[in-house]
Design a protein around this motif. Structure first.
Motif, mmCIF file in Angstrom:
data_model
loop_
_atom_site.group_PDB
_atom_site.id
_atom_site.type_symbol
_atom_site.label_atom_id
_atom_site.label_comp_id
_atom_site.label_asym_id
_atom_site.label_seq_id
_atom_site.Cartn_x
_atom_site.Cartn_y
_atom_site.Cartn_z
ATOM 1 N N TYR A 94 0.913 -1.229 -0.015
ATOM 2 C CA TYR A 94 0.057 -0.058 -0.133
ATOM 3 C C TYR A 94 0.913 1.225 -0.041
ATOM 4 O O TYR A 94 0.857 2.311 -0.611
ATOM 5 C CB TYR A 94 -0.942 -0.131 1.189
ATOM 6 C CG TYR A 94 -1.878 1.181 1.262
ATOM 7 C CD1 TYR A 94 -3.012 1.171 0.431
ATOM 8 C CD2 TYR A 94 -1.325 2.311 2.225
ATOM 9 C CE1 TYR A 94 -3.862 2.358 0.668
ATOM 10 C CE2 TYR A 94 -2.402 3.202 2.238
ATOM 11 C CZ TYR A 94 -3.548 3.458 1.410
ATOM 12 O OH TYR A 94 -4.291 4.575 1.681
ATOM 13 N N ALA A 118 2.519 1.798 -3.107
ATOM 14 C CA ALA A 118 1.259 2.432 -4.156
ATOM 15 C C ALA A 118 1.502 3.791 -4.019
ATOM 16 O O ALA A 118 1.344 4.584 -4.915
ATOM 17 C CB ALA A 118 -0.025 1.804 -3.987
ATOM 18 N N LEU A 119 1.279 4.232 -2.662
ATOM 19 C CA LEU A 119 1.165 5.728 -2.500
ATOM 20 C C LEU A 119 2.587 6.625 -2.983
ATOM 21 O O LEU A 119 2.231 7.536 -3.425
ATOM 22 C CB LEU A 119 1.019 6.056 -1.080
ATOM 23 C CG LEU A 119 -0.206 5.572 -0.335
ATOM 24 C CD1 LEU A 119 0.012 6.122 1.147
ATOM 25 C CD2 LEU A 119 -1.368 6.336 -0.798
ATOM 26 N N THR A 151 4.531 5.719 -5.212
ATOM 27 C CA THR A 151 4.448 5.451 -6.647
ATOM 28 C C THR A 151 3.415 6.830 -7.217
ATOM 29 O O THR A 151 3.495 7.585 -8.273
ATOM 30 C CB THR A 151 3.734 4.102 -7.287
ATOM 31 O OG1 THR A 151 4.707 3.194 -6.823
ATOM 32 C CG2 THR A 151 4.074 3.921 -8.855
ATOM 33 N N GLU A 152 2.341 6.501 -6.697
ATOM 34 C CA GLU A 152 1.411 7.557 -7.212
ATOM 35 C C GLU A 152 1.751 8.973 -7.030
ATOM 36 O O GLU A 152 1.703 10.000 -7.836
ATOM 37 C CB GLU A 152 -0.051 7.425 -6.335
ATOM 38 C CG GLU A 152 -1.069 8.341 -7.205
ATOM 39 C CD GLU A 152 -2.530 8.479 -6.494
ATOM 40 O OE1 GLU A 152 -2.656 7.623 -5.517
ATOM 41 O OE2 GLU A 152 -3.240 9.147 -7.083
ATOM 42 N N ALA A 165 -3.898 15.355 -5.865
ATOM 43 C CA ALA A 165 -3.515 13.727 -5.544
ATOM 44 C C ALA A 165 -2.368 13.897 -4.661
ATOM 45 O O ALA A 165 -2.255 12.975 -3.960
ATOM 46 C CB ALA A 165 -3.726 13.293 -6.918
ATOM 47 N N GLN A 185 -2.732 14.865 -1.315
ATOM 48 C CA GLN A 185 -3.610 13.937 -0.498
ATOM 49 C C GLN A 185 -2.600 12.636 -0.006
ATOM 50 O O GLN A 185 -2.685 12.042 0.939
ATOM 51 C CB GLN A 185 -4.683 13.471 -1.192
ATOM 52 C CG GLN A 185 -5.950 14.506 -1.319
ATOM 53 C CD GLN A 185 -6.937 14.108 -2.349
ATOM 54 O OE1 GLN A 185 -6.712 13.094 -3.098
ATOM 55 N NE2 GLN A 185 -7.933 15.017 -2.325
ATOM 56 N N VAL A 186 -2.110 12.192 -1.083
ATOM 57 C CA VAL A 186 -0.934 11.240 -1.069
ATOM 58 C C VAL A 186 0.074 11.415 0.012
ATOM 59 O O VAL A 186 0.333 10.731 1.005
ATOM 60 C CB VAL A 186 -0.337 10.580 -2.270
ATOM 61 C CG1 VAL A 186 0.873 9.627 -1.970
ATOM 62 C CG2 VAL A 186 -1.536 10.059 -3.292
ATOM 63 N N LEU A 187 0.548 12.627 0.001
ATOM 64 C CA LEU A 187 1.736 12.890 0.862
ATOM 65 C C LEU A 187 1.225 13.133 2.363
ATOM 66 O O LEU A 187 1.773 12.682 3.343
ATOM 67 C CB LEU A 187 2.222 14.329 0.426
ATOM 68 C CG LEU A 187 3.508 14.871 1.279
ATOM 69 C CD1 LEU A 187 4.641 13.783 0.798
ATOM 70 C CD2 LEU A 187 3.888 16.210 0.782
ATOM 71 N N ALA A 188 -0.101 13.618 2.511
ATOM 72 C CA ALA A 188 -0.827 13.699 3.608
ATOM 73 C C ALA A 188 -0.809 12.288 4.289
ATOM 74 O O ALA A 188 -0.510 12.031 5.430
ATOM 75 C CB ALA A 188 -2.125 14.420 3.764
ATOM 76 N N ALA A 223 2.724 10.941 5.285
ATOM 77 C CA ALA A 223 2.878 11.780 6.667
ATOM 78 C C ALA A 223 2.088 11.328 7.933
ATOM 79 O O ALA A 223 2.795 11.193 8.951
ATOM 80 C CB ALA A 223 2.546 13.195 6.415
ATOM 81 N N ASN A 224 0.969 10.939 7.695
ATOM 82 C CA ASN A 224 0.262 10.198 8.775
ATOM 83 C C ASN A 224 0.591 8.823 9.167
ATOM 84 O O ASN A 224 0.911 8.405 10.147
ATOM 85 C CB ASN A 224 -1.244 10.458 8.451
ATOM 86 C CG ASN A 224 -1.847 11.515 8.606
ATOM 87 O OD1 ASN A 224 -1.517 12.163 9.702
ATOM 88 N ND2 ASN A 224 -2.828 12.128 7.827
ATOM 89 N N ALA A 235 3.599 8.199 9.055
ATOM 90 C CA ALA A 235 5.013 8.281 9.541
ATOM 91 C C ALA A 235 4.642 8.481 11.041
ATOM 92 O O ALA A 235 5.540 8.625 12.001
ATOM 93 C CB ALA A 235 5.634 9.432 8.882
ATOM 94 N N PHE A 259 2.771 19.367 4.789
ATOM 95 C CA PHE A 259 2.785 17.731 4.906
ATOM 96 C C PHE A 259 3.905 17.076 5.069
ATOM 97 O O PHE A 259 4.259 16.214 6.062
ATOM 98 C CB PHE A 259 1.754 17.377 3.777
ATOM 99 C CG PHE A 259 0.341 17.657 3.713
ATOM 100 C CD1 PHE A 259 -0.035 18.121 4.931
ATOM 101 C CD2 PHE A 259 -0.404 17.374 2.743
ATOM 102 C CE1 PHE A 259 -1.524 18.707 4.911
ATOM 103 C CE2 PHE A 259 -1.605 17.848 2.725
ATOM 104 C CZ PHE A 259 -2.160 18.341 3.826
ATOM 105 N N GLY A 289 5.526 17.847 8.351
ATOM 106 C CA GLY A 289 4.623 17.238 9.229
ATOM 107 C C GLY A 289 5.177 15.684 9.445
ATOM 108 O O GLY A 289 5.126 15.185 10.568
#
Lengths: 366, 190
Positions: free
Chosen positions: B16, B19-20, B22-23, B32, B35-38, B41-42, B44, B76, B79
């Motif tokens: 997963y 995939a993040l 990569t996206e 996007a 959102q993916v970086l957030a 970071a979460n 993490a 992000f 963060g």
């Protein structure tokens, strides 16, 4: 059919992640991002978290008590108060709740955010702006400690492993070097199984065996209660029937109390659970006393009581042994001890001769 | 059985996260990306993910993103760094990659959350080796200003930084410096 579906489902579990993973996950992720919280794409850091929770959207119905009760389900609340000045929607109130622990606040927020409460949706969020400097400091330190604990556990696992191994070497090396093969050393999870049994049981068996050898056949199976009672009876038999030399008699008296204390442990454990009416107890006691005098009389024909006046043995308390044979042997031993220390009373002498043989038989029957 | 499941979950988590990542690298949409970086970071925040994040070089991803123009991305990424920099391996990695300089640069961001993450990250990145760089005069001066901020969260953090990570001498020096200069890093906007 069933097998096929099972197989396919098994394949799916791996498959979702293996082959279809990206598409599947991407799709769900997109949905998740757009669907659940359309506004807030947010990164939570320790700065954003807090023991303080701000609860908006509480209907102005005087339900503070209920609200606090609801939140108290997730941990101890240190303080709570309505924030009258906080801008709120009409007919709603805003409350501030301070938990004792940040973890409680986390759970409470997760569970109660966007929950319906008296017909209104609660909005729960962290309120770190209410923290004092000290509270912020503690929060940051707690996070530091937590990470240190979690990551150190991982790192120290190996160190501990090594320590454990050295520990084992210290204790067990003389006994079994076979336990320190590299396989064991590398495998932490198997270590605990080596701790209790195979090594140590011989150790605590040893003293028992020693006593057994000292007191000979009469206490070979000390740990098995039923057998033990029989042995004890036999032991007492030996004591009473053998014509003992002072020496052997002395040895007998030394050994028997040891049995008694053991025996008492077993019997007490059993007897404690049982209720006995007082009348029965009294009858029992009388019966025992009678029996005791009988047995006392048996021992009387051994006349070397005066010779053996050894160190006075601790008096064995009279306890109901729960088991008739145990009671019998206990009272027998007690009386034996009594007999050894005190000279037998004269008035009982006449009856004794006639009773000697039947009592021996009685004892055997038991 | 449970171990197998855990393995599966572990594998799933790594996949997963992969995939993040990569996206994030592939997508053209900044939305996007954010959102993916957030998301990353979460992730993490939880030490359980650190192995995976290191494996996927997410630390580099965060560090690289600090120099992006997009404020939200910087927020992000910082963060994320703030979330994972307490772990010793991560900390060493960030220090090695000269992450301190990058984080210090973020103190002048206009985004409050970014600045607060930066302050906390600097505190968490402090080691005997990095202390000198982190408590350099311009940084202490900056913290002095932050400690006067109307934002309670920021002023709290800056106060802790000054009290716990700087020597009184350093603070005094910085205070004297601010007295004499009209220049300063502007306070972050709300």
């Amino acid at each position: 059919m069933a097998a096929a579906s099972e197989g396919s489902s098994g394949g799916e579990v791996g498959g979702v992640y293996q082959h279809h993973a990206q598409r599947e996950v991407c799709a769900s992720r997109a949905k998740y991002r757009e669907g659940r919280r359309p506004r807030a794409v947010k990164v939570y850091t320790i700065n954003l978290e807090s023991r303080y929770l701000l609860i908006q959207g509480v209907p102005a119905l005087g339900v503070m008590k209920e609200l606090v009760e609801q939140f108290a389900l997730y941990g101890t609340i240190e303080e709570y108060n309505p924030l009258d000045d906080y801008p709120a929607e009409e007919f709603t109130e805003v409350y501030l709740i301070k938990f004792q622990k940040i973890q409680s606040a986390r759970v409470a927020k997760r569970k109660l955010d966007e929950r319906s409460f008296f017909g209104s949706l609660l909005h729960v969020c962290y309120a770190p702006e209410f923290e004092t400097v000290q509270e912020t400091r503690e929060k940051l330190q707690d996070r530091r400690k937590y990470i240190a604990k979690v990551t150190c556990c991982k790192d120290q696992l190996q160190v501990k492993k090594q320590n454990l191994n050295t520990c084992f070497k210290k204790t067990f090396q003389p006994d079994a070097p076979a336990f320190h093969t590299p396989e064991v050393a590398t495998n932490t999870w198997n270590l605990p199984t080596y701790v209790p049994d195979p090594q140590q049981s011989p150790c605590y068996k040893l003293p028992l065996r020693n006593t057994a050898s000292v007191s000979k056949e009469c206490c070979q199976s000390t740990l098995i209660a039923p057998q033990f009672t029989r042995d004890c009876a036999e032991a007492s038999e030996y004591c009473s029937q053998k014509t003992p030399t002072p020496q052997s008699m002395h040895r007998g008296t030394c050994n028997i109390p040891a049995h008694c204390s053991l025996q008492r442990k077993f019997a007490c454990d059993k007897g404690l659970n049982r209720f006995m009416p007082r009348t029965t107890q009294l009858q029992e006691r009388k019966r025992r006393r009678d029996e005791g005098t009988k047995f006392a009389l048996i021992g009387k024909d051994i006349n070397n009581t005066e010779i053996i006046i050894g160190p006075r043995l601790p008096e064995v308390p009279k306890i109901d042994m729960d088991d008739e044979s145990l009671n019998t042997s206990a009272s027998l031993i007690r009386n034996k001890l009594k007999e050894v220390t005190h000279p037998v009373q004269a008035p009982e002498l006449p009856a004794e001769n006639s009773q000697t043989k039947p009592t021996v038989k009685q004892r055997r029957r038991i | 059985m449970s171990e197998k499941q855990q393995d599966l979950l572990g594998l799933g988590r790594l996949e997963y996260l992969q995939a993040l990542v990569t996206e994030f690298q592939v997508t053209e949409s900044s939305e996007a990306k954010e959102q993916v970086l957030a998301n990353l970071a979460n992730f993490a925040y939880d030490p359980k993910n650190y192995d995976y994040l290191r494996q996927l070089k997410v630390l580099d991803l965060f560090l690289d993103t600090l120099t992006e123009d997009n404020d939200t991305l910087v927020e992000f990424a910082l963060g994320g760094l703030c979330n994972l920099c307490l772990d010793k391996i991560n900390k060493d990695y960030i220090l090695e990659a000269d992450g301190v300089a990058a984080v210090i640069n973020c103190l002048s961001c206009s985004n409050e959350e970014t600045v607060m993450s930066a302050v906390t990250a600097l505190m968490y990145l402090t080691t005997p080796q990095s202390r000198q760089q982190i408590t350099a005069l311009p940084v202490v001066e900056c913290m002095l200003r932050f400690s006067l901020s109307a934002n309670r969260r920021l002023s709290n953090l800056a106060t802790i930084f000054l009290e716990d990570y700087c020597s009184p001498l350093q603070v005094e020096e910085a205070r004297n410096l601010t007295k004499h200069t009209a220049l300063g890093i502007p306070l972050p906007k709300n």
